[in-house]
Each structure stands twice: as structure tokens, then as C-alpha cells.
Design an enzyme around this catalytic site. Structure first.
Site, PDB file in Angstrom:
ATOM      1  N   LEU A  65      -1.953   2.281  10.670  1.00 28.69           N
ATOM      2  CA  LEU A  65      -1.126   1.907   9.527  1.00 28.69           C
ATOM      3  C   LEU A  65      -1.984   1.648   8.291  1.00 28.69           C
ATOM      4  CD1 LEU A  65       1.163  -0.455  11.614  1.00 28.69           C
ATOM      5  CD2 LEU A  65       1.848   1.741  10.623  1.00 28.69           C
ATOM      6  N   PRO A  66      -1.352   1.616   7.099  1.00 27.43           N
ATOM      7  CA  PRO A  66      -2.145   1.555   5.857  1.00 27.43           C
ATOM      8  C   PRO A  66      -2.863   0.239   5.579  1.00 27.43           C
ATOM      9  CG  PRO A  66       0.064   2.442   5.452  1.00 27.43           C
ATOM     10  CD  PRO A  66       0.065   1.875   6.825  1.00 27.43           C
ATOM     11  N   THR A  96      -7.415   0.172   9.585  1.00 20.04           N
ATOM     12  CA  THR A  96      -8.483  -0.603   8.947  1.00 20.04           C
ATOM     13  C   THR A  96      -7.817  -1.600   8.012  1.00 20.04           C
ATOM     14  OG1 THR A  96     -10.089   1.197   9.073  1.00 20.04           O
ATOM     15  CG2 THR A  96     -10.497  -0.515   7.447  1.00 20.04           C
ATOM     16  N   LYS A 171     -16.206  -2.526  11.113  1.00 23.27           N
ATOM     17  CA  LYS A 171     -15.812  -1.363  10.317  1.00 23.27           C
ATOM     18  C   LYS A 171     -16.142  -1.561   8.841  1.00 23.27           C
ATOM     19  CE  LYS A 171     -13.695   2.398   8.909  1.00 23.27           C
ATOM     20  NZ  LYS A 171     -12.267   2.698   9.143  1.00 23.27           N
ATOM     21  N   LYS A 246     -10.620   1.256  -0.648  1.00 24.52           N
ATOM     22  CA  LYS A 246      -9.887   0.272   0.156  1.00 24.52           C
ATOM     23  C   LYS A 246     -10.843  -0.507   1.052  1.00 24.52           C
ATOM     24  CE  LYS A 246      -7.010   0.033   4.270  1.00 24.52           C
ATOM     25  NZ  LYS A 246      -6.345   0.801   5.336  1.00 24.52           N
TER      26      LYS A 246
END
Length: 296
Positions: A65-66, A96, A171, A246
Site C-alpha cells: 500500500l502507498p 514502505t 528500509k 517518499k
């Protein structure tokens, strides 16, 4: 083989879901894009009208998902995954997102008797398609052990990073290194051109010297030296600049939350913010060399 709810069939989620089908799992899928759902239905998946409906009859939920807001809503919202997955069910979030959201959702899962891991990925769309992704997994050891066979159908390297949220921590730290190093490599190749040193010569020297790094040898931002790099296909994205921004923004927020000094991470975020503001957010993140070459 398991029955798996897969929620989020974007550029990364779709090929990941396809690899689960190829591995013999039964998939129940949800996405806001009907064409993405249809592509999975065409290979045997079952379409669901909501994330909660996708979970009906499944013992495992996988999501891509975003952002943290969507992860919280899908898992903890009324009628969502946590309300409909049976006790002992396994949740694998490959999005992420911010560390705090991952830890909050993981803690809520534990309260409900569910197993949850945050398992963000590295490897881009090419890795998703080839099933060679790297998964950085946060969560209890028991949940990691349960998730590992599922992740192995989608990736090649599965690493347990520690407790809830540590997958996200790994990450964003990794991608901060990547964002900074891509800018450094781009600056060097842009400067070399102005100095009359061609890209292949610099690559031949630096790729075997102390300047060697992944951003150069596997993903060189200058056209020519690495034939498979996006630089040789007009910077069509393997990993879009907007996605790098992002991740760098997430790294900044995480750094602020623990008082970590990341001056280069902050500058890298600003440069990618400038690059995306030019309308280039959809290009590969290595395309930032074009902005730097102009002296921006």
C-alpha cells in the site's frame, strides 16, 4: 498451499501477487484499479470488493500500500483485515511506511491474537517480476518464521531485522544511503562530462576504485556504461523519483523522532524534492543527473 488475501496491486504488488499464484497459492485480491484486479483474475485469482472481503476464507493477508494511513485503515479499520482474519492469522505488510505506523499496527495485531510482520522490499519492479526481491522483516520470531515461506515465493533474500517496525527502519536507512550515493555518482558523472572525461572512462576507473558503489556499477545514471540501467531507456522508472522522495521524507521524520543527525539525508531529500517539482517525479530516481548536469 495457502489461501492468501492480497491487497494492493500496483507496480510492485501486481508482479508479487503473480509470483504467489505461480507458486500455487490461492489468491483473493483487492485493488481500487479494476484493470489490476482483472489481470490477477485472468490467472486464477478471485476478486474481492473490499479488503475485508478479500480476507474471507484466507488465513494470510499480504499488502502493498502507498502509506501508513492506508495500512492503518486496511488493517485496523472497521470491517478491515483484523476484524475478519481468524485468530492466529498471519499478516505481511510489504508497504514502505513510517516506523510508528508499522509498530502501532503490529501491536494491535498482537492484542487481537494475530501475527503481523512489516516486510518492506528492495529490488524495484524488475526484482518483483523476477521474484528476486530483498525483504527486510520486522516482527516476532514466530511471525517471521511463518511469513518466510510466503516471502520466498516473491524474493531471494529474506532478513529478519528484529522487532515490529525494524523492517521499515532497515528500509529507510538503506534507501537514504541509496539516495545520497546516487546524487554523489550523478554529480561526478556530470562534472566529468564538463571536464572532457567521457562516462565510460570514468566508469572503468571508478567502478574498480574507491568510488565504487551500487549506484554506479549496477545503476549508473549516465547513459552507456551499464546497458540495463534506466539511463539507457530514457529514465523509465525501475524506482521512481517520487518514491525515492517518499522514502527520504520517511527517513527525515524517523531521524527527527530519535534525534539522529542526517545532514546529507536532509540535503538529498531537498534535491529530490526539487527534481520532482520540475515534473520529473515519474522518472527513475537516477534521472536526477539531468537536473544536476544543468547546475540546479
Amino acid at each position: 498451499m495457502a489461501t492468501i488475501a492480497f491487497i494492493g496491486l500496483g507496480n510492485m504488488g501486481r508482479p508479487m501477487a503473480l509470483n504467489l499464484v505461480k507458486a500455487g497459492h490461492v489468491l483473493r485480491v483487492f485493488d481500487l484499479n479494476p484493470a489490476a484486479v482483472a489481470a490477477l483474475v485472468a490467472v486464477g485469482a478471485v476478486a474481492a470488493a473490499t479488503p475485508g472481503e478479500a480476507v474471507d476464507g484466507a488465513e494470510i493477508a499480504v499488502s502493498m500500500l502507498p502509506a501508513g494511513l492506508q495500512v492503518r485503515e486496511v488493517y485496523t479499520g472497521a470491517g478491515g483485515v483484523f476484524d475478519r482474519l481468524p485468530a492466529g492469522g498471519l499478516c505481511i505488510d510489504c508497504s514502505t511506511i513510517d516506523v510508528a505506523s508499522a509498530r502501532d499496527v503490529g501491536n494491535e495485531a498482537a492484542k487481537r491474537g494475530l501475527r503481523f510482520v512489516d516486510a518492506p522490499v528492495s529490488g524495484g519492479t524488475a526484482g518483483a517480476e523476477a521474484g528476486t526481491l530483498t525483504f527486510m522483516v520486522g516482527g516476532p520470531e514466530s511471525a517471521f518464521s511463518a511469513a518466510k515461506p510466503i516471502l520466498e515465493a516473491m524474493g531471494k533474500t529474506i532478513v529478519h531485522a528484529g522487532g515490529a517496525g525494524n523492517g521499515q527502519a532497515a528500509k529507510i536507512c538503506n534507501n537514504m544511503v541509496l539516495g545520497i550515493s546516487m546524487i554523489a555518482v550523478s554529480e561526478a558523472f556530470a562534472m566529468a562530462e564538463k571536464l572532457g572525461l567521457d562516462a565510460q572512462t570514468l566508469f572503468d576507473i571508478s567502478s574498480k576504485s574507491s568510488g565504487q558503489c551500487w549506484a554506479m556499477t549496477s545503476y549508473c545514471p549516465a547513459p552507456g556504461p551499464v546497458p540495463t540501467a534506466p539511463a539507457n531507456r530514457g529514465y523509465a522508472p525501475g524506482f521512481a523519483a517520487a518514491m525515492m522522495l517518499k522514502d527520504l521524507d520517511l527517513a527525515e521524520k524517523a531521524a527527527e523522532s530519535v534525534g539522529a543527525a542526517t545532514p546529507l539525508g536532509h540535503l538529498a531529500a531537498q534535491l529530490y524534492r526539487d527534481y520532482c517539482a520540475q515534473g520529473d517525479g515519474g522518472k527513475d530516481f537516477s534521472g536526477i543527473i539531468q537536473m544536476l548536469a544543468k547546475g540546479a
